[in-house]
Design an enzyme around this catalytic site. Structure first.
Site, short mmCIF file in Angstrom:
data_model
loop_
_atom_site.label_atom_id
_atom_site.label_comp_id
_atom_site.label_asym_id
_atom_site.label_seq_id
_atom_site.Cartn_x
_atom_site.Cartn_y
_atom_site.Cartn_z
N GLU A 142 58.69 -66.89 38.38
CA GLU A 142 58.24 -66.97 39.77
C GLU A 142 57.02 -67.87 39.74
OE1 GLU A 142 55.98 -66.68 42.78
OE2 GLU A 142 55.74 -64.56 42.29
N CYS A 199 51.11 -66.91 46.32
CA CYS A 199 52.06 -67.99 46.03
C CYS A 199 52.93 -68.32 47.24
CB CYS A 199 52.95 -67.62 44.84
SG CYS A 199 53.84 -66.08 45.05
#
Length: 477
Positions: free
Chosen positions: A251, A285
């Site tokens: 990720e 993020c």
């Protein structure tokens, strides 16, 4: 809080493992020491690996129902200690207490979800062309897992990985960020209290992460690597894992567009942007990194946004009413200020900027006249800066939105049903928020495309990341 803070060292095989190599865990709000922790040594990492391999063998004898019950108890313990966990998170990470409480519950949500998914790792029977042969598949744990988690969500990023791994029957070695190790130790201690086997979930704290990670990446006994962090580091880890052909979940970085079309409900779009941009002071993020606004609604949008941003309060996360805590460390603040400076030199203008802040705090900023070729439009900001880019039509918005190497999350606001269908299909991102600024949910798959990663976390797909499919072909006499 003291009960959960007593372990300030690595947690190996269910016990605290202390070395003499001590370092300070600092509170980013005031730079005071929260605790001193010790960095794991070579003996510790070898003990952890031996313990993880032993735990893996133990877990082969533990049923999915039993693992589910352990996860249910862990979930309950996390929630019953939510205030202590949240305060600990504020102390070492800096986010406002109300956000920290939200993260504790979000983290617990992954444990609850995978407690249910643990008993749903179904195989299948495959119709055979030959009546004397039975074809089927079963799912088995991938093996010992190495997990690497960041500082921005020090609880949720852990449970999102450890809970499905344990549900699948894998043992787990965690290397949390050295900025926020105390939250990880607290989670591991609660997991053992819930009945998790010694060695099933271990936490290694280190001030030399590259050395520890390279050691495990080259170790054949580690069968899977799961990482949340930057694309740059993700590429390096993939390279290091190649020699032992590990399963990987990545990720990685994001550069989320937040698109506002003329048909949007502007008030709702601003509300969504405030959540997508300013949560954790922009240090996420999936934060809105580029705000793309159609020319026809630009004036109304900027006016409404300015009012909302001006109301934000910056300060210590433990003080009630504060909306934005500090950035994690000095390099983070230098980076954000550098991006603002670069944008101004390249032609951007400051539309709004809060009062100057000291220490690691940074006031929210709205930049206009930003263009897609500027550094700030091609770098993950990780700070409370809104960079606004205008566009003239839908095709240009998609060109701007997709014109980066990242593909994690995107958001757009529109009341045009046909446009919603077109844009949601055209955006090259793994997750899309449509008239919604908060998209993370334990029951939905989290992950990106392009340079933003591999695999998915959460949802039913999150369990499959820790399972191998074994095909069985049985012939009858």
């Amino acid at each position: 809080m003291q009960l959960l803070l007593e372990h300030e060292h690595s947690f190996i095989n269910g016990k605290s493992y202390q070395t003499q190599d001590m370092f300070a865990v600092l509170n980013p709000a005031n730079q005071q020491t929260v605790k001193h922790a010790s960095s794991v040594d070579e003996k510790g990492r070898m003990l952890a690996l031996t313990g993880a391999k032993h735990a893996l063998e133990q877990l082969r004898l533990v049923s999915a129902v039993q693992r589910s019950e352990v996860l249910k108890k862990w979930h309950a313990l996390i929630l019953s200690n939510e205030k202590m966990l949240a305060e600990l998170m504020v102390a070492e990470q800096g986010k406002p207490l109300h956000e920290a409480l939200g993260e504790v519950r979000y983290a617990a949500g992954f444990v609850e979800w995978f407690a249910q998914e643990a008993i749903r790792s179904y195989g299948e029977t495959i119709p055979s062309q030959n009546t004397s042969v039975q074809l089927s598949t079963i799912k088995q744990p991938v093996g010992v897992v190495l997990g690497i988690t960041p500082w921005n969500f020090p609880l949720a990023m852990i449970t999102r990985k450890v809970a499905p791994a344990y549900a699948a029957g894998c043992s787990f070695i965690l290397k949390p960020s050295e900025e926020t190790p105390l939250s990880a130790i607290a989670l591991a201690k609660l997991a053992v209290q819930a009945g998790m086997e010694a060695g099933a979930f271990q936490v290694l704290i280190t001030t030399q992460p590259a050395e520890l990670i390279e050691y495990y990446c080259q170790c054949a006994a580690i069968r899977k690597l799961t990482f949340t962090g930057s694309t740059r580091v993700g590429r390096l880890l993939l390279s290091q894992s190649a020699t032992t052909i590990k399963r990987t979940s990545m990720e990685l970085g994001g550069n989320a567009p937040f698109i506002v079309y003329d048909s949007a409900n502007i008030a709702e779009a601003v509300t969504g942007l405030m959540a997508a941009k300013f949560r954790n002071a922009g240090q996420t993020c999936v934060a809105a990194n580029r705000v793309l606004v159609e020319q026809g609604c630009m004036a109304e949008f900027i006016s409404c946004l300015t009012t909302a941003v001006a109301a934000l309060k910056v300060g210590d996360g433990m003080v009630a009413g504060n909306d934005l805590g500090p950035l994690i460390h000095e390099p983070a603040k230098v980076k954000v200020e550098g991006l603002i400076s670069s944008a101004l030199k390249q032609g951007a203008k400051i539309h709004y900027q809060g009062a100057a802040e000291t220490g690691l705090f940074i006031a929210p900023v709205i930049l206009t006249h930003v263009t897609p070729d500027m550094d700030i439009a091609n770098t993950e900001i990780f700070g409370p800066v809104v960079s606004v880019i205008t566009f003239t039509d839908e095709q240009q918005s998609l060109s701007f939105a997709n014109g980066v190497e990242e593909g994690l999350a995107a958001y757009f606001y529109s009341q045009d049903v046909s446009q919603i269908h077109r844009v949601s299909r055209a955006l090259e991102y793994g997750m899309i928020g449509i008239n919604e600024g908060m998209i993370s949910n334990p029951v939905a798959p989290f992950g990106g495309v392009k340079q933003s990663g591999l695999g998915r976390e959460g949802a039913k797909q999150g369990l499959d990341e820790y399972l191998e499919v074994k095909y069985l072909c049985q012939k009858f006499d």
